[in-house]
Design an enzyme around this catalytic site. Structure first.
Site, PDB file in Angstrom:
ATOM      1  N   ARG A  72       3.982  11.044   4.171  1.00  0.00           N
ATOM      2  CA  ARG A  72       3.671  10.356   2.842  1.00  0.00           C
ATOM      3  C   ARG A  72       4.695   9.456   2.725  1.00  0.00           C
ATOM      4  NH1 ARG A  72       2.650  12.429  -2.855  1.00  0.00           N
ATOM      5  NH2 ARG A  72       1.122  10.883  -3.564  1.00  0.00           N
ATOM      6  N   HIS A  76       4.011   5.245   1.963  1.00  0.00           N
ATOM      7  CA  HIS A  76       4.412   4.777   0.552  1.00  0.00           C
ATOM      8  C   HIS A  76       5.466   3.783   0.960  1.00  0.00           C
ATOM      9  CE1 HIS A  76       2.203   7.657  -2.442  1.00  0.00           C
ATOM     10  NE2 HIS A  76       1.778   7.595  -1.567  1.00  0.00           N
ATOM     11  N   ASN A 104       4.317   8.045  -7.007  1.00  0.00           N
ATOM     12  CA  ASN A 104       5.478   8.343  -6.401  1.00  0.00           C
ATOM     13  C   ASN A 104       6.250   9.672  -6.753  1.00  0.00           C
ATOM     14  OD1 ASN A 104       5.017   6.538  -4.229  1.00  0.00           O
ATOM     15  ND2 ASN A 104       6.524   5.242  -5.009  1.00  0.00           N
ATOM     16  N   HIS A 202      -4.444  13.117   5.454  1.00  0.00           N
ATOM     17  CA  HIS A 202      -4.710  14.513   4.764  1.00  0.00           C
ATOM     18  C   HIS A 202      -5.256  15.795   5.291  1.00  0.00           C
ATOM     19  CE1 HIS A 202      -5.062  11.227   1.388  1.00  0.00           C
ATOM     20  NE2 HIS A 202      -3.872  11.412   1.516  1.00  0.00           N
TER      21      HIS A 202
HETATM   22  C1  HEM Z   1      -6.119   5.816   1.635  1.00  0.00           C
HETATM   23  C2  HEM Z   1      -5.583   5.978   0.389  1.00  0.00           C
HETATM   24  C3  HEM Z   1      -4.850   7.318   0.008  1.00  0.00           C
HETATM   25  C4  HEM Z   1      -4.706   7.481  -1.309  1.00  0.00           C
HETATM   26  C5  HEM Z   1      -5.330   7.343  -2.462  1.00  0.00           C
HETATM   27  C6  HEM Z   1      -3.929   8.809  -1.075  1.00  0.00           C
HETATM   28  C7  HEM Z   1      -3.523   9.654  -2.231  1.00  0.00           C
HETATM   29  C8  HEM Z   1      -2.845  10.752  -2.141  1.00  0.00           C
HETATM   30  C9  HEM Z   1      -2.711  11.899  -3.098  1.00  0.00           C
HETATM   31  C10 HEM Z   1      -3.073  11.601  -4.566  1.00  0.00           C
HETATM   32  C11 HEM Z   1      -1.924  12.781  -2.727  1.00  0.00           C
HETATM   33  C12 HEM Z   1      -1.620  14.098  -3.278  1.00  0.00           C
HETATM   34  C13 HEM Z   1      -0.433  13.890  -4.233  1.00  0.00           C
HETATM   35  C14 HEM Z   1       0.095  14.979  -5.155  1.00  0.00           C
HETATM   36  O1  HEM Z   1      -0.889  15.542  -5.904  1.00  0.00           O
HETATM   37  O2  HEM Z   1       1.108  15.704  -5.049  1.00  0.00           O
HETATM   38  C15 HEM Z   1      -1.930  12.313  -1.318  1.00  0.00           C
HETATM   39  C16 HEM Z   1      -1.086  13.391  -0.688  1.00  0.00           C
HETATM   40  C17 HEM Z   1      -0.855  13.098   0.935  1.00  0.00           C
HETATM   41  N1  HEM Z   1      -1.031  11.851   1.436  1.00  0.00           N
HETATM   42 FE1  HEM Z   1      -2.324  10.317   0.801  1.00  0.00          FE
HETATM   43  N2  HEM Z   1      -3.473   8.919  -0.139  1.00  0.00           N
HETATM   44  C18 HEM Z   1      -3.904   7.912   0.810  1.00  0.00           C
HETATM   45  C19 HEM Z   1      -3.711   7.525   2.097  1.00  0.00           C
HETATM   46  C20 HEM Z   1      -2.719   8.450   2.805  1.00  0.00           C
HETATM   47  C21 HEM Z   1      -2.234   7.962   4.154  1.00  0.00           C
HETATM   48  C22 HEM Z   1      -2.600   6.493   4.674  1.00  0.00           C
HETATM   49  C23 HEM Z   1      -1.062   8.817   4.694  1.00  0.00           C
HETATM   50  C24 HEM Z   1      -0.454   8.686   5.790  1.00  0.00           C
HETATM   51  C25 HEM Z   1      -0.614   8.006   6.840  1.00  0.00           C
HETATM   52  C26 HEM Z   1      -1.095   9.754   3.569  1.00  0.00           C
HETATM   53  C27 HEM Z   1      -0.340  10.875   3.720  1.00  0.00           C
HETATM   54  C28 HEM Z   1      -0.383  12.043   2.615  1.00  0.00           C
HETATM   55  C29 HEM Z   1       0.179  13.318   2.908  1.00  0.00           C
HETATM   56  C30 HEM Z   1       0.657  13.843   4.227  1.00  0.00           C
HETATM   57  C31 HEM Z   1       0.088  14.043   1.838  1.00  0.00           C
HETATM   58  C32 HEM Z   1       0.522  15.393   1.316  1.00  0.00           C
HETATM   59  C33 HEM Z   1       1.654  15.118   0.775  1.00  0.00           C
HETATM   60  C34 HEM Z   1       2.572  16.734   0.677  1.00  0.00           C
HETATM   61  O3  HEM Z   1       2.225  17.553   0.998  1.00  0.00           O
HETATM   62  O4  HEM Z   1       3.582  16.485  -0.343  1.00  0.00           O
HETATM   63  N3  HEM Z   1      -2.088   9.557   2.518  1.00  0.00           N
HETATM   64  N4  HEM Z   1      -2.291  11.202  -0.911  1.00  0.00           N
END
Ligand code: HEM
Length: 347
Positions: A72, A76, A104, A202
């Site tokens: 992530r 970002h 972030n 995800h």
């Molecule tokens: C398409 C649009 C995307 C949106 C709107 C989005 C939004 C989010 C949100 C809101 C979270 C949860 C954050 C939290 O509450 O702690 C999250 C988690 C995550 N996102 Fe996305 N995301 C997107 C695309 C992506 C992409 C393209 C990747 C990587 C290539 C990614 C990787 C991750 C990962 C690995 C997590 C888990 C993070 C953790 O365990 O701390 N996301 N994302």
């Protein structure tokens, strides 16, 4: 037979200018992406990729949640000012940095990147950028939890600017529609299918209940009455989130509680995300948005059917593209010594 007429001087000038513009535009595209190359550090820091890989594998084996954090972070980073490690910079008296922007605040893994960078600095001081360290570490962490690997050409330079406002403007929001998401991805040179395959990230990690609260309570798409859950969310799954996962001991809503993005296998890189998504069991509205477009929905259905390798290949290809977004190369930027602060002029 077609005869070629000699060009008048004005039309010659016009076509020469058009040609020059094509060359300049092509140059700016290849200039942004083309100077990355495989093994960029082969001479200046031989073995750096092995060093990063070994450190990451060793730690991810013990703490697998690191993989989601790094993946992530890399995403970002690349979405704001390109993959230039601007997300790692601290706020200063001069301005609030990306890292402190609301989207972030839930990023993790900054300390881990610092540790990898310190190791790399010890081996080759001032040579390897933080942006490359992050790109390599994210790739190796995903591979370490059973996911795919992809080519990471190196040579990224670190940016010197980090702005909270830019992060607010450029990081996709979980409430976005399919059109908003694809429009935003297009500004980064990423296509509709990149959105579909990159969302597969995800399949690992966690989300805070605050990130999807509006799907559980007060959703505008729900009918009148007390039950205002997003109707596109599976009812049993939504009830479980409301009654158990996001419920505070006091009975209220637990904003800070965390829920697995892919229940049952959030530590393993697999097809779980797409399989849950097609049953409407995904946490974010931006995930559900993929089902609102017929072509994207068909892609989700087809990849969910397996095997893993198909998704892995598609994800790897899109990750390789993501890692080249608006990169700084050559004489641009700097090689930061400490990923959290820009080098001072005396460094
Ligand atoms: C398409 C649009 C995307 C949106 C709107 C989005 C939004 C989010 C949100 C809101 C979270 C949860 C954050 C939290 O509450 O702690 C999250 C988690 C995550 N996102 Fe996305 N995301 C997107 C695309 C992506 C992409 C393209 C990747 C990587 C290539 C990614 C990787 C991750 C990962 C690995 C997590 C888990 C993070 C953790 O365990 O701390 N996301 N994302």
């Amino acid at each position: 037979m077609a005869t070629s007429r000699p060009l008048s001087s004005s039309s010659w000038r016009r076509s020469a200018m058009a040609m020059a513009m094509v060359v300049v535009l092509a140059g700016s595209v290849t200039g942004a992406r083309g100077q990355l190359r495989m093994g960029f550090y082969d001479k200046s820091c031989p073995g750096v990729e092995r060093l990063v890989g070994a450190f990451v594998r060793q730690h991810v084996d013990r703490v697998p949640t690191v993989a989601a954090a790094l993946l992530r972070l890399h995403f970002h980073d690349c979405f704001v000012r390109g993959c230039d490690a601007s997300v790692l910079l601290n706020s200063t008296a001069g301005g609030v940095a990306e890292k402190d922007a609301p989207p972030n605040l839930t990023l993790r893994g900054f300390d881990f990147v610092d540790r990898v960078k310190a190791l790399v600095e010890e081996a080759c001081p001032g040579v390897v950028s933080c942006a490359d360290v992050l790109a390599l570490a994210a790739r190796d962490a995903v591979a370490a939890i059973g996911g795919p690997s992809w080519r990471v050409p190196t040579g990224r330079r670190d940016g010197t600017v980090s702005s909270m406002q830019e992060a607010l403007d450029e990081i996709p929001k979980p409430s976005m529609s399919f059109k908003q998401l694809t429009d935003l991805f297009a500004t980064k040179g990423l296509g509709v299918r990149d959105l579909v395959w990159l969302s597969g990230a995800h399949t690992i990690g966690i989300a805070h209940c605050s990130s999807f609260a509006d799907r559980l309570y007060g959703h505008p798409g729900a009918g009148a009455g007390n039950d205002t859950t997003d109707p596109t969310l599976d009812a049993a799954y939504a009830a479980n989130l409301r009654r158990r996962k996001c419920r505070a001991p006091s009975g209220g809503f637990a904003e800070d509680a965390v829920v697995e993005m892919d229940p049952g296998s959030h530590l393993t890189f697999d097809l779980g995300y797409y399989r849950a998504l097609r049953k409407h069991r995904c946490l974010l509205q931006s995930d559900a948005a993929l089902l609102t477009d017929p072509a994207a929905r068909a892609d989700v259905e087809s990849v969910a059917g397996g095997p893993d390798e198909v998704f892995f290949q598609l994800f790897a290809r899109s990750m390789a593209t993501l890692g080249t977004v608006q990169v700084k190369t050559g004489a641009e930027g700097e090689i930061r010594r400490n990923c959290a602060v820009v080098n001072s002029p005396s460094n």
